[in-house]
Motif scaffolding. Structure first.
Motif: not given
Length: 146
Positions: A135-146
């Protein structure tokens, strides 16, 4: 001899009109999945209509099959997300709609509870289970932690 009376029927709504109507009805939703529109028409037609809406600045594509409500910026006129919570809030709503279990990270929880004044800069969530979409918007991407 019975005279046939011509009955005026309501104008048929286009697929695009049906999609716009669906989005307008969902006032509290900032995120829409393509599967929400599958009853309205064929997959390729739905994707074409959504692509047109992205091109016009009415929606923003956030990832595979995920779109966010958009509006023109009052400062620059460019298309921006219309969510007050920003990209992180929209990404969390997308995870909810996809049925993905998630929770805020420790840094987010500390900030929200007043235990820290450090504002988390990067959009990060802790995902429980499997999730592999981006999932991303412009320069931001959602980072997922496990």
């Amino acid at each position: 001899m019975a005279a046939h009376t011509a009955r005026k029927s309501a104008p048929k709504k286009t697929l695009r009109g049906k999609i716009e109507h669906h989005i307008a009805r969902k006032v509290n939703d900032e995120v829409f999945l393509t599967r929400e529109f599958k009853k309205l028409g064929g997959e390729s037609q739905v994707l074409r209509a959504l692509r047109e809406m992205v091109h016009e600045g009415r929606l923003v594509r956030l990832g595979y099959g995920i779109y966010g409500r958009a509006r023109p910026s009052s400062l620059s006129g460019k298309t921006v997300l219309s969510s007050r919570e920003g990209f992180l809030g929209v990404a969390q709503q997308a995870l909810d709609k996809l049925g993905v279990e998630w929770e805020p990270t420790e840094a987010q929880s500390a900030y929200n509870e007043g235990r820290s004044t450090q504002v988390p800069v990067n959009p990060v969530v802790r995902v429980k289970g499997r999730f592999s979409r981006h999932l991303s918007y412009r320069n931001a991407e959602l980072v997922l932690e496990r």
